[in-house]
Design a protein around this motif. Structure first.
Motif, PDB file in Angstrom:
ATOM      1  N   UNK A  55      -1.114   1.417  -0.499  1.00 39.80           N
ATOM      2  CA  UNK A  55      -1.073  -0.025  -0.749  1.00 39.80           C
ATOM      3  C   UNK A  55      -1.792  -0.786   0.362  1.00 39.80           C
ATOM      4  N   UNK A  56      -2.511  -1.837  -0.042  1.00 40.00           N
ATOM      5  CA  UNK A  56      -3.254  -2.663   0.905  1.00 40.00           C
ATOM      6  C   UNK A  56      -2.429  -3.901   1.208  1.00 40.00           C
ATOM      7  N   UNK A  83      -6.892   9.820  -3.697  1.00 41.43           N
ATOM      8  CA  UNK A  83      -5.844  10.728  -4.155  1.00 41.43           C
ATOM      9  C   UNK A  83      -4.551  10.395  -3.397  1.00 41.43           C
ATOM     10  N   UNK A  84      -3.396  10.415  -4.068  1.00 39.12           N
ATOM     11  CA  UNK A  84      -3.088  10.932  -5.403  1.00 39.12           C
ATOM     12  C   UNK A  84      -3.243   9.923  -6.549  1.00 39.12           C
ATOM     13  N   UNK A  85      -3.643   8.661  -6.225  1.00 39.97           N
ATOM     14  CA  UNK A  85      -3.795   7.665  -7.288  1.00 39.97           C
ATOM     15  C   UNK A  85      -4.905   8.050  -8.254  1.00 39.97           C
ATOM     16  N   UNK A  86      -6.029   8.545  -7.726  1.00 39.57           N
ATOM     17  CA  UNK A  86      -7.132   8.960  -8.599  1.00 39.57           C
ATOM     18  C   UNK A  86      -6.705  10.119  -9.506  1.00 39.57           C
ATOM     19  N   UNK A  87      -5.896  11.042  -8.960  1.00 35.33           N
ATOM     20  CA  UNK A  87      -5.422  12.175  -9.765  1.00 35.33           C
ATOM     21  C   UNK A  87      -4.504  11.687 -10.887  1.00 35.33           C
ATOM     22  N   UNK A 108       4.262   1.043  -7.870  1.00 34.92           N
ATOM     23  CA  UNK A 108       3.993   0.528  -6.523  1.00 34.92           C
ATOM     24  C   UNK A 108       4.695   1.374  -5.466  1.00 34.92           C
ATOM     25  N   UNK A 109       5.924   1.792  -5.761  1.00 32.86           N
ATOM     26  CA  UNK A 109       6.650   2.654  -4.832  1.00 32.86           C
ATOM     27  C   UNK A 109       6.017   4.038  -4.764  1.00 32.86           C
TER      28      UNK A 109
END
Length: 298
Positions: A268-269, A279-283, A261-262
Motif C-alpha cells: 500500500x502507498x 508480486x503478490x498483487x500481480x500474481x 486492502x489488508x
C-alpha cells in the motif's frame, strides 16, 4: 446547532491572508540576513585590502537569496506535483540556510552577536513555520492527491516515450549519414513489433450507469488502485484514466475491498487506495484473470 461552513469567498480571503503572512516572513528573514551581511565589519574592513572575499560573500548571499525566493515561488506553483514540490523544497532549504550561514559568520564581530543569532534563529522558525503551515492548508486529501500523482506519472511516461523515440530517430539519421559517406545507402527496414500475450490481462466490460457494487483494480503505470464503485465508468473518468486501464473486476462491496486492502497492505502507498503493482498483487490479478477467461470459454 448546525455548524456554519465558510463560503468559498471567505476561504479565499483567509488563504490570501495566510499567503501574505508566509511571504512577508520569508522576505523579512531574507532582508535581515542580507542587512547583517552587508553591514558587518568582517567584510567592510577588509574590502580595501582584499575586495575578493567581501565581494564573494556578498555575491554568494545575493545569489542564494534569489535561488531561495525562486524555489519558494516554484514550490507554490507546483504544489500538487509531489516530485517537483519535493525538489523545490530542498532547493529552498539549501538557499535559506546558505544565506543564514553567511549572516551568522558576519555577526561574529558584533557586540550583541548572541542576541543577533537568537533573532536569526527566530526568523528561521517563524519563516519556515508559517510557510509550511500555509502550504498544509492547501494540501489535498491523500486519495485526491493520488489522482494528481497518476496524471503526472502518465505525463512523465509519455514524455519519456517521446524522448526515446526522438533519440532513436536521431541515431538513425546519424547512422544513415555515416553510411552515405561510405557510398552506401541505409535500407529502410521495419520489423513488425511482436506483441506478447498479456497473461495478466482480460478484457473487462465496464458497465454504464448505476450497477451492483464492484471491486475494481485499475492500473496506472506501476500502481494499482483497489476501490469499490456502483458507477464505475464515472469513477474511471474522475481518475483521468480509461476503461483499458481496468485490470480486474470482482463482484463485491466495501467488505471485500477492505479485505483486499489488508491482504496487500505491504504494497500500500501511504493511506491511499493505491498499491505498488508488484508480486503478490500481480500474481493475484493474473490468477483471477485466468479464472475469468476459463469462465468465458465455457
Amino acid at each position: 446547532m448546525t455548524a456554519v461552513r465558510p463560503t468559498p469567498r471567505v476561504i479565499a480571503v483567509i488563504d490570501r491572508i495566510l499567503a501574505t503572512l508566509a511571504w512577508t516572513c520569508q522576505a523579512g528573514a531574507a532582508l535581515l540576513y542580507l542587512a547583517v551581511t552587508f553591514q558587518s565589519d568582517v567584510w567592510r574592513d577588509n574590502f580595501s585590502k582584499s575586495p575578493m572575499p567581501s565581494l564573494s560573500a556578498w555575491g554568494f548571499s545575493i545569489g542564494m537569496t534569489l535561488l531561495w525566493m525562486t524555489a519558494l515561488r516554484e514550490e507554490q506553483v507546483h504544489l500538487y506535483n509531489r516530485r517537483t514540490r519535493t525538489a523545490q523544497r530542498k532547493t529552498r532549504i539549501i538557499g535559506h540556510f546558505s544565506v543564514l550561514l553567511i549572516a551568522s559568520v558576519s555577526a561574529i564581530d558584533q557586540e550583541d552577536r548572541i542576541g543577533m543569532w537568537v533573532l536569526m534563529g527566530m526568523c528561521v522558525v517563524l519563516s519556515t513555520g508559517t510557510w509550511n503551515a500555509w502550504l498544509r492548508t492547501r494540501m489535498l486529501p491523500d486519495e485526491d492527491q493520488a489522482v494528481i500523482d497518476a496524471i503526472h506519472d502518465r505525463e512523465a511516461q509519455q514524455a519519456a516515450a517521446a524522448f526515446d523515440a526522438s533519440e532513436k530517430e536521431q541515431r538513425r539519421q546519424r547512422l544513415s549519414a555515416i553510411v552515405s559517406s561510405l557510398g552506401y545507402e541505409l535500407a529502410e527496414t521495419q520489423t513488425p513489433a511482436v506483441q506478447p500475450a498479456d497473461t495478466n490481462h482480460a478484457d473487462w466490460a465496464v458497465p454504464s450507469g448505476k450497477h451492483a457494487p464492484l471491486v475494481y483494480f485499475i492500473r496506472n503505470g506501476n500502481r494499482i488502485k483497489i476501490g469499490t464503485s456502483t458507477e464505475l465508468k464515472r469513477r474511471i473518468r474522475t481518475l483521468a484514466l480509461r476503461a483499458e486501464n481496468v485490470a480486474l473486476l470482482l463482484k463485491g462491496d466495501r467488505r471485500l475491498e477492505h479485505q483486499l486492502h489488508k491482504q496487500f497492505a505491504d504494497l500500500r502507498i501511504g493511506n491511499t487506495e493505491w498499491f505498488a503493482y508488484e508480486s503478490p498483487l500481480t500474481d493475484y490479478i493474473a490468477d483471477q484473470n485466468r479464472r475469468a477467461r476459463k469462465e468465458q470459454a465455457k
